[in-house]
Write a protein that holds these residues in place. Sequence first.
Motif: not given
Length: 252
Positions: A119-121, A154-159, A191-192
């Motif tokens: 999984v990566t952002n 927020d979208l990345a953190a929620i994912a 996110v981190s």
Amino acid sequence: MDTKNRQALIRQRAQTDGKVIATTLADELGVAVQTIRRDLRALCTDGLLERTHGGAVLPSGVSNIGYGDRRALNRDVKIRIARRTAQLIPDNASLFLNIGTTSEAVAHALHAHRNLMVVTNNLNVANILAQNPGCDVVVAGGSLRRSDGGLVGDLAAIAIDRFKVDFAVIGTSAIDLSGDLLDFDPEEVRVSQQVIKAARATILVADSSKFTRKAPVKVASLAQVAHFITDRIPSEALINQCADWSTSVAFV
């Protein structure tokens, strides 16, 4: 060597070592100390360095250096860190790789691994891993940061909150001698922090230049890290703290 190339070399040396000394640079480059002092004054006027007695240091920062410059900085050390990190990750594992040039190096080092779910952002990491048929790649969506291909907010953190991975492999922009991990963008930090919560074990990958840099936003502490892969820790006290925190430190 002309002025432009000489000043570029001085900047690179400052980014690697955290500081430069005028007399040392003059000896290495075969020019007069006055020439180096003029270079340092010019670089300080442009906000790229800050003068100190006898030399200059990196400026106290609230913004990161360019991504291309970061890619070139300590490249060989990052490759060694990445190879050591890959040894910690078995086949048939799940992991997260975050934004950063060292994380990209880790992605390259995983080329022989099989049956990984990553999984990566980081769009750069996703593109690297797309060449490995042994990896399933999940991109955590978010707001695109064009400067480095990062997905933040927020979208990345929620994912990421939907996952529980075996390992989180994270980089950082700076490390305080107290053991705090620091970064520049609060949206990336959020996110981190979510990544660390979503992992059974966190691996920090960071070269020693991060100890000479400053950044304004706290991500986490080395106390939350299971493994720290680096080339050097400048403080014996911090090495002892890592032992107290049960943080395994490996030098490359």
